[in-house]
Write a protein that holds these residues in place. Structure first.
Motif, mmCIF file in Angstrom:
data_model
loop_
_atom_site.group_PDB
_atom_site.id
_atom_site.type_symbol
_atom_site.label_atom_id
_atom_site.label_comp_id
_atom_site.label_asym_id
_atom_site.label_seq_id
_atom_site.Cartn_x
_atom_site.Cartn_y
_atom_site.Cartn_z
ATOM 1 N N SER A 24 13.244 27.905 8.792
ATOM 2 C CA SER A 24 12.270 27.863 7.697
ATOM 3 C C SER A 24 11.758 26.444 7.494
ATOM 4 O O SER A 24 10.562 26.233 7.243
ATOM 5 N N ARG A 25 12.651 25.480 7.615
ATOM 6 C CA ARG A 25 12.246 24.073 7.509
ATOM 7 C C ARG A 25 11.348 23.691 8.676
ATOM 8 O O ARG A 25 10.360 22.964 8.502
ATOM 9 N N LEU A 26 11.667 24.209 9.859
ATOM 10 C CA LEU A 26 10.837 23.945 11.039
ATOM 11 C C LEU A 26 9.466 24.592 10.880
ATOM 12 O O LEU A 26 8.441 24.009 11.260
ATOM 13 N N ARG A 27 9.449 25.792 10.307
ATOM 14 C CA ARG A 27 8.175 26.461 10.069
ATOM 15 C C ARG A 27 7.295 25.630 9.139
ATOM 16 O O ARG A 27 6.089 25.512 9.345
ATOM 17 N N PHE A 28 7.897 25.047 8.099
ATOM 18 C CA PHE A 28 7.148 24.206 7.161
ATOM 19 C C PHE A 28 6.528 23.018 7.889
ATOM 20 O O PHE A 28 5.397 22.611 7.601
ATOM 21 N N ALA A 29 7.259 22.470 8.872
ATOM 22 C CA ALA A 29 6.771 21.302 9.602
ATOM 23 C C ALA A 29 5.700 21.662 10.625
ATOM 24 O O ALA A 29 4.764 20.880 10.852
ATOM 25 N N LEU A 30 5.824 22.856 11.248
ATOM 26 C CA LEU A 30 4.939 23.198 12.361
ATOM 27 C C LEU A 30 3.780 24.103 11.974
ATOM 28 O O LEU A 30 2.803 24.184 12.713
ATOM 29 N N GLY A 31 3.908 24.823 10.866
ATOM 30 C CA GLY A 31 2.736 25.544 10.380
ATOM 31 C C GLY A 31 2.813 27.050 10.364
ATOM 32 O O GLY A 31 2.301 27.678 9.442
ATOM 33 N N THR A 32 3.433 27.688 11.376
ATOM 34 C CA THR A 32 3.476 29.147 11.412
ATOM 35 C C THR A 32 4.853 29.626 11.866
ATOM 36 O O THR A 32 5.546 28.924 12.617
ATOM 37 N N PRO A 33 5.245 30.838 11.451
ATOM 38 C CA PRO A 33 6.552 31.357 11.870
ATOM 39 C C PRO A 33 6.643 31.596 13.369
ATOM 40 O O PRO A 33 7.708 31.433 13.960
ATOM 41 N N LEU A 34 5.544 31.999 14.004
ATOM 42 C CA LEU A 34 5.577 32.261 15.446
ATOM 43 C C LEU A 34 5.786 30.977 16.233
ATOM 44 O O LEU A 34 6.541 30.945 17.214
ATOM 45 N N ILE A 35 5.139 29.895 15.796
ATOM 46 C CA ILE A 35 5.317 28.601 16.454
ATOM 47 C C ILE A 35 6.757 28.126 16.311
ATOM 48 O O ILE A 35 7.404 27.708 17.281
ATOM 49 N N SER A 36 7.295 28.187 15.103
ATOM 50 C CA SER A 36 8.654 27.695 14.875
ATOM 51 C C SER A 36 9.666 28.549 15.636
ATOM 52 O O SER A 36 10.648 28.027 16.176
ATOM 53 N N SER A 37 9.449 29.856 15.698
ATOM 54 C CA SER A 37 10.361 30.725 16.433
ATOM 55 C C SER A 37 10.316 30.425 17.928
ATOM 56 O O SER A 37 11.347 30.447 18.609
ATOM 57 N N THR A 38 9.131 30.137 18.439
ATOM 58 C CA THR A 38 8.999 29.812 19.861
ATOM 59 C C THR A 38 9.726 28.513 20.182
ATOM 60 O O THR A 38 10.409 28.403 21.215
ATOM 61 N N VAL A 39 9.605 27.533 19.311
ATOM 62 C CA VAL A 39 10.336 26.279 19.502
ATOM 63 C C VAL A 39 11.835 26.533 19.474
ATOM 64 O O VAL A 39 12.592 26.025 20.314
ATOM 65 N N SER A 40 12.275 27.337 18.523
ATOM 66 C CA SER A 40 13.700 27.642 18.397
ATOM 67 C C SER A 40 14.214 28.327 19.659
ATOM 68 O O SER A 40 15.279 27.978 20.193
#
Length: 309
Positions: A24-40
């Motif tokens: 969730s913190r990563l999503r806040f930094a990157l902008g969207t849940p799909l982007i943060s999930s892909t990074v994860s």
């Protein structure tokens, strides 16, 4: 060995809300849940690739071994990507409470059915009276905890105005949570490595997520920020926890059964989630844990014990 396995699955469950908070913190930094999930997923994939090379010596599966894998056992990565995408889609329709509750209920009940009837090549486990009682206690505790959490956040149950299609979709996502570990467990058994099986599952999921990103113009615009260094450092660790979760389930589902793994993991998730909320960890605002949530946790614990009898 069985008690060690239960402990490791419990730790995987405890790590799941931590992963959610970190992502969730990563999503806040990157902008969207799909982007943060892909990074994860990418971080988890890289870690699993290294561990697979260290333990197996190769990332590839010999043709002679691959031919012994049932065709459906390769689908764990596809199921993982489907679950993630589906959760993103249904969340606005179901609301926060039902998005948590329905998948968990679906996961528990399909897990018990898989164990009882020996689906997907699993060893059948008799549906005893203690097992049924434990299932009912876990379900009741889960409902108490999630409804209590919803009241605390004043977010409502999410049920008002929700169509039957979305309610069914929430339960079907839970079915995916039950099926994926069984698929990965069969793959791990044939490959004689839960790490290698988890790597393959993560690789398939990650490829699908990148395809989705490239196919969606709105998501592509955020890709330039995907791996830029940002603080805090711990928001990049969600993939490590995800890799651990998938690996433990792939390893111990054939040993314990998906039913036991599911309920033990869910208990760990409730305890960890309450600790994160109550203490305000990982940048989340601290919230008082109410009586209904404590009752829920109290009901789940004996349920876990009964399911293991």
């Amino acid at each position: 060995m069985e008690y060690i396995a239960i402990l490791l699955i419990l730790l995987a469950g405890i790590g799941n809300p931590v992963q959610t908070a970190v992502n969730s913190r990563l999503r806040f930094a990157l902008g969207t849940p799909l982007i943060s999930s892909t990074v994860s997923f990418t971080v988890g994939l890289l870690v699993l690739a290294l561990l697979t090379l260290l333990t197996c010596g190769t990332l590839f599966v010999p043709a002679s071994v691959a031919s012994q894998v049932p065709w459906w056992a390769w689908g764990g990565g596809v199921i993982g990507a489907v679950m993630l995408t589906a959760l993103i889609v249904v969340f606005p329709k179901l609301g926060g409470v039902l998005t948590v509750l329905l998948p968990m209920i679906g996961q528990i009940f399909l897990s018990i059915l898989i164990d009882t009837f020996g689906w997907f090549g699993s060893e059948p486990i008799a549906l005893s009276v203690p097992r049924v009682a434990g299932l009912l206690l876990v379900t009741a505790g889960l409902v108490c905890y999630v409804v209590g959490k919803g009241r605390q956040e004043d977010s409502g149950s999410g049920a008002k105005g929700v169509g039957i299609v979305w309610l069914v979709a929430g339960v079907l996502i839970g079915f995916c949570f039950a099926i994926q570990p069984v698929m990965n467990g069969v793959l791990a058994t044939v490959l004689s490595s839960s790490v290698h099986a988890s790597f393959i599952s993560f690789a398939i999921s990650t490829v699908i997520l990148y395809i989705l990103l490239l196919a969606m113009p709105g998501e592509r615009s955020h890709m330039a920020r995907m791996f830029r260094p940002q603080s805090p450092w711990w928001m990049w660790t969600g993939g490590l926890l995800g890799a651990y979760f998938v690996t433990m389930f792939a390893w111990f589902t054939p040993l314990l059964g998906i039913g036991v793994c599911s309920v033990v993991s869910i208990f760990g998730q409730l305890v960890s989630g309450a600790a994160i909320e109550g203490r305000g960890l990982f940048g989340n605002p601290a919230r008082r844990i109410n009586a209904l949530q404590y009752i829920g946790i109290g009901l789940v614990l004996p349920g876990v014990v009964l399911v293991n009898l």
